[in-house]
Design a protein around this motif. Sequence first.
Motif, PDB file in Angstrom:
ATOM      1  N   UNK A 100      36.840  50.976  45.990  1.00  0.00           N
ATOM      2  CA  UNK A 100      35.816  50.502  46.754  1.00  0.00           C
ATOM      3  C   UNK A 100      35.389  48.947  46.115  1.00  0.00           C
ATOM      4  N   UNK A 101      35.557  48.972  44.960  1.00  0.00           N
ATOM      5  CA  UNK A 101      35.226  47.462  44.055  1.00  0.00           C
ATOM      6  C   UNK A 101      36.140  46.682  44.451  1.00  0.00           C
ATOM      7  N   UNK A 102      37.364  46.847  44.550  1.00  0.00           N
ATOM      8  CA  UNK A 102      38.607  45.922  44.656  1.00  0.00           C
ATOM      9  C   UNK A 102      38.638  45.289  46.134  1.00  0.00           C
ATOM     10  N   UNK A 103      38.247  46.602  47.118  1.00  0.00           N
ATOM     11  CA  UNK A 103      38.272  46.212  48.349  1.00  0.00           C
ATOM     12  C   UNK A 103      37.148  45.217  48.691  1.00  0.00           C
ATOM     13  N   UNK A 104      36.058  45.501  48.138  1.00  0.00           N
ATOM     14  CA  UNK A 104      34.786  44.693  48.186  1.00  0.00           C
ATOM     15  C   UNK A 104      35.246  43.196  47.805  1.00  0.00           C
ATOM     16  N   UNK A 105      35.849  43.052  46.697  1.00  0.00           N
ATOM     17  CA  UNK A 105      36.214  41.799  46.124  1.00  0.00           C
ATOM     18  C   UNK A 105      37.102  40.996  47.314  1.00  0.00           C
ATOM     19  N   UNK A 106      38.333  41.654  47.477  1.00  0.00           N
ATOM     20  CA  UNK A 106      39.323  40.837  48.256  1.00  0.00           C
ATOM     21  C   UNK A 106      38.767  40.624  49.841  1.00  0.00           C
ATOM     22  N   UNK A 107      37.734  41.388  50.351  1.00  0.00           N
ATOM     23  CA  UNK A 107      37.062  41.139  51.552  1.00  0.00           C
ATOM     24  C   UNK A 107      36.190  40.081  51.503  1.00  0.00           C
ATOM     25  N   UNK A 108      35.465  40.092  50.498  1.00  0.00           N
ATOM     26  CA  UNK A 108      34.508  38.944  50.533  1.00  0.00           C
ATOM     27  C   UNK A 108      34.801  37.814  49.783  1.00  0.00           C
ATOM     28  N   UNK A 109      35.934  37.567  49.182  1.00  0.00           N
ATOM     29  CA  UNK A 109      36.373  36.448  48.581  1.00  0.00           C
ATOM     30  C   UNK A 109      37.993  36.485  48.713  1.00  0.00           C
ATOM     31  N   UNK A 110      38.427  36.366  49.789  1.00  0.00           N
ATOM     32  CA  UNK A 110      40.078  36.551  49.871  1.00  0.00           C
ATOM     33  C   UNK A 110      40.681  35.550  49.296  1.00  0.00           C
ATOM     34  N   UNK A 111      41.755  36.118  48.588  1.00  0.00           N
ATOM     35  CA  UNK A 111      42.685  35.036  47.939  1.00  0.00           C
ATOM     36  C   UNK A 111      41.939  34.579  46.703  1.00  0.00           C
ATOM     37  N   UNK A 112      40.961  34.980  46.065  1.00  0.00           N
ATOM     38  CA  UNK A 112      40.424  34.498  44.901  1.00  0.00           C
ATOM     39  C   UNK A 112      40.667  35.685  43.896  1.00  0.00           C
ATOM     40  N   UNK A 113      41.195  34.999  42.730  1.00  0.00           N
ATOM     41  CA  UNK A 113      41.557  36.058  41.530  1.00  0.00           C
ATOM     42  C   UNK A 113      40.836  35.526  40.167  1.00  0.00           C
ATOM     43  N   UNK A 114      39.473  36.318  40.304  1.00  0.00           N
ATOM     44  CA  UNK A 114      38.497  35.712  39.106  1.00  0.00           C
ATOM     45  C   UNK A 114      39.053  36.394  37.756  1.00  0.00           C
ATOM     46  N   UNK A 115      38.439  36.183  36.576  1.00  0.00           N
ATOM     47  CA  UNK A 115      38.766  36.597  35.283  1.00  0.00           C
ATOM     48  C   UNK A 115      37.868  37.466  34.776  1.00  0.00           C
ATOM     49  N   UNK A 116      36.453  37.089  34.997  1.00  0.00           N
ATOM     50  CA  UNK A 116      35.278  38.177  34.347  1.00  0.00           C
ATOM     51  C   UNK A 116      34.224  37.844  35.149  1.00  0.00           C
ATOM     52  N   UNK A 117      33.203  38.664  35.028  1.00  0.00           N
ATOM     53  CA  UNK A 117      32.052  38.464  35.604  1.00  0.00           C
ATOM     54  C   UNK A 117      30.753  37.687  34.759  1.00  0.00           C
ATOM     55  N   UNK A 118      30.081  37.238  35.402  1.00  0.00           N
ATOM     56  CA  UNK A 118      28.626  36.891  34.984  1.00  0.00           C
ATOM     57  C   UNK A 118      27.565  37.670  35.689  1.00  0.00           C
ATOM     58  N   UNK A 119      26.605  38.562  34.641  1.00  0.00           N
ATOM     59  CA  UNK A 119      25.797  39.285  35.086  1.00  0.00           C
ATOM     60  C   UNK A 119      26.164  40.258  36.218  1.00  0.00           C
ATOM     61  N   UNK A 120      27.440  40.531  35.995  1.00  0.00           N
ATOM     62  CA  UNK A 120      27.988  41.592  37.023  1.00  0.00           C
ATOM     63  C   UNK A 120      28.652  41.148  38.239  1.00  0.00           C
ATOM     64  N   UNK A 121      28.705  39.918  38.533  1.00  0.00           N
ATOM     65  CA  UNK A 121      29.084  39.185  39.742  1.00  0.00           C
ATOM     66  C   UNK A 121      30.439  38.671  39.309  1.00  0.00           C
ATOM     67  N   UNK A 122      31.657  38.690  39.872  1.00  0.00           N
ATOM     68  CA  UNK A 122      32.671  37.884  39.488  1.00  0.00           C
ATOM     69  C   UNK A 122      32.671  36.358  39.884  1.00  0.00           C
ATOM     70  N   UNK A 123      33.029  35.541  38.615  1.00  0.00           N
ATOM     71  CA  UNK A 123      32.860  34.211  38.707  1.00  0.00           C
ATOM     72  C   UNK A 123      34.218  33.721  39.545  1.00  0.00           C
ATOM     73  N   UNK A 124      33.962  32.884  40.273  1.00  0.00           N
ATOM     74  CA  UNK A 124      35.054  32.601  41.377  1.00  0.00           C
ATOM     75  C   UNK A 124      35.225  31.140  41.032  1.00  0.00           C
ATOM     76  N   UNK A 125      35.414  31.037  39.824  1.00  0.00           N
ATOM     77  CA  UNK A 125      35.861  29.383  39.143  1.00  0.00           C
ATOM     78  C   UNK A 125      37.100  29.593  38.200  1.00  0.00           C
ATOM     79  N   UNK A 126      37.721  28.410  38.060  1.00  0.00           N
ATOM     80  CA  UNK A 126      39.011  28.396  37.138  1.00  0.00           C
ATOM     81  C   UNK A 126      38.519  29.079  35.792  1.00  0.00           C
TER      82      UNK A 126
END
Length: 392
Positions: free
Chosen positions: A36-62
């Motif tokens: 569920x968590x991975x599906x949500x990520x790749x559906x909402x942010x396709x092609x993004x490959x984040x490293x860590x979260x900030x306050x539980x939200x994936x940081x979509x930056x380099x």
Amino acid sequence: MAFSHRDHHPQRSAASHPEDVGRTLDFGEAFAFAQQQVRNLITKAPGQMPTYTEHGTWALTDDPWAPTWSGGFLTGMMWIFADRTQDPWWRQQAERYSELLEPRKADTGTHDIGFVLEPSWGRWYDLDPNPRGRDVLIEGGRTMAGRLEAPGGYLSTWVDPGSTFIDVMMNVGIIFRAAAYSDDPELHKIAVTHCHTTRRYLMRGDGSTLHEAWFDTATGEFLRSATHQGWRADSTWSRGQAWAIYGFTTAYEHTGDHSMLDTARRAADYYIGHTPDHGVPPNDWNDPSPAQPFEASAAAIAAAAMLRLAGCLSSTADADRYRDYGLRILTTLRSTEFIAADTPGWQGIIRHATYHQRNGLGIDESVMWGDYYFLEALDLAAGQTRQGGPQV
């Protein structure tokens, strides 16, 4: 006075039973939540490959510290889902994200080629051997082998030609693969040489590890130890320790060299002997005042490493000891103190992980490798159960 690794055993009394907080998901529930968590990520942010979260939200930056190295972990989780579920959608996503990573096979700017390609193209090839995947892995292995600093006999980091990390042990596997797939003994020799250099200079007599070793690039002379993420140069960073367990186990799987197996076991024994019974260490065992009680990504790596190590041992008693410890870690990480199933809005899978404490990055958050190795450990444990191993 020299620092003694026996002087401090922080966190033995604090938070002694975090697995008792909340509920503990069974294996099926944990896999379902991870999907569920991975599906949500790749559906909402396709092609993004984040490293860590900030306050539980994936940081979509380099990645602000290192050349981006976490895409293979996200893709590797998709391959695990594809294999377990046989769902064509997961297979399609896994192939698509692997293809996004293919150019990294020639990336000379990082020492993390194995981290990028092994969970992605390596898993693809293991499930479906094909010429294209073979070629990607061979080129990736050759690129990684190109980091050899011959005078010192080590693979250098992106930091400097004179530097190597304990982390690099996680990237020799792709060189071993490339050697086998291309029948190139020189590649095999390069991987073995780095392993032996790491054993000599980054492993201590008590089984603990250095994070970084520096060498004179002209003479190969060892100069000093250092750390980027641990407490001190002479202390023991827990994630680095987990990398050592896993990396030397992988080296043994490729070589059958019992010195590699012995090193993996000594690293595992140190981890077990210095970690609370629940199996989750702080960021550095020797830090007298750790900022956080847990570094859950180190535990996830250690769980997968212990299960793999158990599979390498012929002695039932020895194998059971490491397997039981890996399963103990998994029990802890499946509790909702760690798995985010009861934390609304949290986007990662495993909480209480840290990316880079010194740089203030991803502290007490989710990190992509923590999620990946947690899932790998679940998959390994479930596979052992299906084959008649211990019930989980």
